[in-house]
Design a protein around this motif. Structure first.
Motif, PDB file in Angstrom:
ATOM      1  N   ALA A  42       0.837  -1.207   0.000  1.00  0.00           N
ATOM      2  CA  ALA A  42       0.000   0.000   0.000  1.00  0.00           C
ATOM      3  C   ALA A  42       0.870   1.254   0.000  1.00  0.00           C
ATOM      4  O   ALA A  42       0.581   2.230  -0.698  1.00  0.00           O
ATOM      5  N   ILE A  43       1.962   1.223   0.780  1.00  0.00           N
ATOM      6  CA  ILE A  43       2.869   2.370   0.830  1.00  0.00           C
ATOM      7  C   ILE A  43       3.567   2.562  -0.509  1.00  0.00           C
ATOM      8  O   ILE A  43       3.702   3.676  -1.015  1.00  0.00           O
ATOM      9  N   THR A  45       2.546   1.640  -3.482  1.00  0.00           N
ATOM     10  CA  THR A  45       1.574   2.123  -4.476  1.00  0.00           C
ATOM     11  C   THR A  45       1.299   3.612  -4.306  1.00  0.00           C
ATOM     12  O   THR A  45       1.168   4.346  -5.284  1.00  0.00           O
ATOM     13  N   ARG A  46       1.263   4.042  -3.044  1.00  0.00           N
ATOM     14  CA  ARG A  46       0.957   5.442  -2.760  1.00  0.00           C
ATOM     15  C   ARG A  46       2.162   6.358  -2.955  1.00  0.00           C
ATOM     16  O   ARG A  46       2.058   7.413  -3.580  1.00  0.00           O
ATOM     17  N   GLU A  47       3.318   5.949  -2.408  1.00  0.00           N
ATOM     18  CA  GLU A  47       4.484   6.834  -2.378  1.00  0.00           C
ATOM     19  C   GLU A  47       5.447   6.631  -3.540  1.00  0.00           C
ATOM     20  O   GLU A  47       6.246   7.501  -3.842  1.00  0.00           O
ATOM     21  N   LYS A  48       5.384   5.454  -4.177  1.00  0.00           N
ATOM     22  CA  LYS A  48       6.265   5.129  -5.293  1.00  0.00           C
ATOM     23  C   LYS A  48       7.744   5.401  -4.953  1.00  0.00           C
ATOM     24  O   LYS A  48       8.411   6.209  -5.611  1.00  0.00           O
ATOM     25  N   THR A 183      -5.094  15.467   0.187  1.00  0.00           N
ATOM     26  CA  THR A 183      -5.524  14.073   0.155  1.00  0.00           C
ATOM     27  C   THR A 183      -4.445  13.112   0.648  1.00  0.00           C
ATOM     28  O   THR A 183      -4.717  11.937   0.846  1.00  0.00           O
ATOM     29  N   HIS A 184      -3.224  13.611   0.849  1.00  0.00           N
ATOM     30  CA  HIS A 184      -2.147  12.727   1.271  1.00  0.00           C
ATOM     31  C   HIS A 184      -2.321  12.358   2.750  1.00  0.00           C
ATOM     32  O   HIS A 184      -2.403  13.239   3.607  1.00  0.00           O
ATOM     33  N   PRO A 185      -2.388  11.072   3.096  1.00  0.00           N
ATOM     34  CA  PRO A 185      -2.709  10.673   4.482  1.00  0.00           C
ATOM     35  C   PRO A 185      -1.708  11.148   5.525  1.00  0.00           C
ATOM     36  O   PRO A 185      -2.108  11.598   6.597  1.00  0.00           O
ATOM     37  N   LYS A 225       2.598  19.295  -1.208  1.00  0.00           N
ATOM     38  CA  LYS A 225       1.167  19.001  -1.119  1.00  0.00           C
ATOM     39  C   LYS A 225       0.333  20.191  -0.664  1.00  0.00           C
ATOM     40  O   LYS A 225      -0.867  20.255  -0.941  1.00  0.00           O
TER      41      LYS A 225
END
Length: 287
Positions: A42-43, A45-48, A183-185, A225
C-alpha cells in the motif's frame, strides 16, 4: 534524494538497517518502514519509492510477492532483498523479477550495505528516474512566513499609519491556512496534529517521527502538497488562535503567546508582527 522504504518483520533488524547507514550521505532518504508485505505494498503504491529494502520471508505477503505485485502495478522501483542462509531459491526468483541485489542478514555489515546502495544509486542515476524528490540539503525552516503579506499590504493604511482594515485583512491572509485540505494521508495526519496540539513544541523533526518519515522528505512533501512549509502552516494556525484570544479575552500578551505555543513572549510578538504588521497590543486595541 532517492526515496527508500524498509520492509522487515523483525523490529531489531529493521531498526538496525535504518540506524547503521547515513542515508543522506549516499543520496537516500528513508520515507517509511513496514513490518509486513501487505502494508508495504500500500505504501509503495501510494508513495512510489525509488528503492525498497525488504526481507524475503515474511508472514502474509512475502518479499517475492511484494516485488511481483510491484512489477504488476507497472512500477520500476528498485529492490534489495534481505535473506538468511538457505533461502537461495527465493533469491533466484527475486533476481528473475528484477531485484537489484541481495544481502545476507547474518553477515550484513555497514560496508556491504553501503556498497549495495551505491550500486543502486548508480542504477537510478543511469536510468534517470523521474521520482527523485527535490534535495533539501542546506534547507532551513524559517521562523516566519516571508511570502505571506502583512496586513498593511492586504488592507489599507491611512496617513497616520493606522490599520483600519487589519482584522479583515488578517482573516484574508489566514484564509488559505484555515481551509487547507489535502488528500495525502501522512500530510493530513500532520495537519490534524498541528491543529490539535498547536500549543505544544512542534518541529519538523517531531512531525517526521510522528509519521515515521525522514525529515528532509517530510519538509519537501508538506511543501509540495500544501504550498506551505510546515513551520509556515504551524505559525499560521498559532496566529489565528492568538488573534482570537486578543479580540475575545483579557489575557495578557505573554500568556496568549504561551497558550499558542510560544515559550518566549518576545519571539511571539516578533512573529505576530511579521504576520500582521502590528504588535499583539496594537491588534487588540484596533477598532
Amino acid at each position: 534524494m532517492w526515496t527508500v522504504l524498509i520492509v522487515e518483520d523483525e523490529v531489531f533488524v529493521r531498526e538496525s538497517v535504518k540506524e547503521i547507514i547515513r542515508w543522506e550521505e549516499l543520496g537516500f532518504t528513508v520515507i517509511g518502514e513496514s513490518g509486513n508485505g501487505t502494508e508495504a505494498l500500500a505504501i509503495i503504491t501510494r508513495e512510489k519509492p525509488n528503492l525498497v529494502l525488504t526481507d524475503i520471508v515474511m508472514p502474509g505477503l512475502d518479499g517475492i510477492e511484494l516485488l511481483k505485485k510491484t512489477r504488476e502495478a507497472g512500477l520500476e522501483t528498485k529492490f534489495i532483498m534481505l535473506t538468511c542462509m538457505g533461502e537461495f531459491e527465493y533469491v533466484r526468483q527475486a533476481m528473475e523479477y528484477g531485484a537489484s541485489n541481495y544481502i545476507l542478514k547474518l553477515s550484513m555489515s555497514v560496508n556491504s550495505l553501503r556498497d549495495t546502495l551505491r550500486k543502486v544509486s548508480a542504477e537510478l542515476d543511469a536510468a534517470g528516474a523521474e521520482l527523485r524528490i527535490p534535495s533539501t540539503e542546506g534547507f532551513v525552516e524559517k521562523d516566519y512566513v516571508s511570502d505571506v503579506p502583512a496586513i498593511g499590504e492586504v488592507g489599507s493604511t491611512n496617513s497616520e499609519g493606522s490599520l483600519p482594515h487589519a482584522i479583515s485583512g488578517f482573516q484574508s491572509v489566514l484564509e488559505p491556512v484555515r481551509d487547507l485540505v489535502v488528500t495525502h494521508p501522512e500530510v493530513n495526519k500532520i495537519i490534524g496534529y498541528i491543529n490539535a496540539h498547536y500549543d505544544s513544541d512542534i518541529t519538523v523533526k517531531s512531525m517526521s517521527r510522528f509519521v515515521m518519515m525522514g525529515e528532509n522528505y517530510v519538509s519537501a512533501l508538506f511543501k509540495k502538497k500544501t504550498g506551505y512549509t510546515l513551520i509556515h502552516y504551524l505559525h499560521g494556525v498559532r496566529m489565528k488562535k492568538a488573534a482570537h484570544y486578543l479580540r475575545s479575552t483579557d489575557f495578557p500578551v505573554y500568556e496568549i503567546g504561551q497558550k499558542v505555543g510560544f515559550a518566549n513572549d518576545n519571539y511571539f510578538i516578533k512573529i505576530f508582527k511579521r504576520w500582521t504588521g502590528c504588535t499583539p497590543s496594537q491588534y487588540r486595541h484596533l477598532p
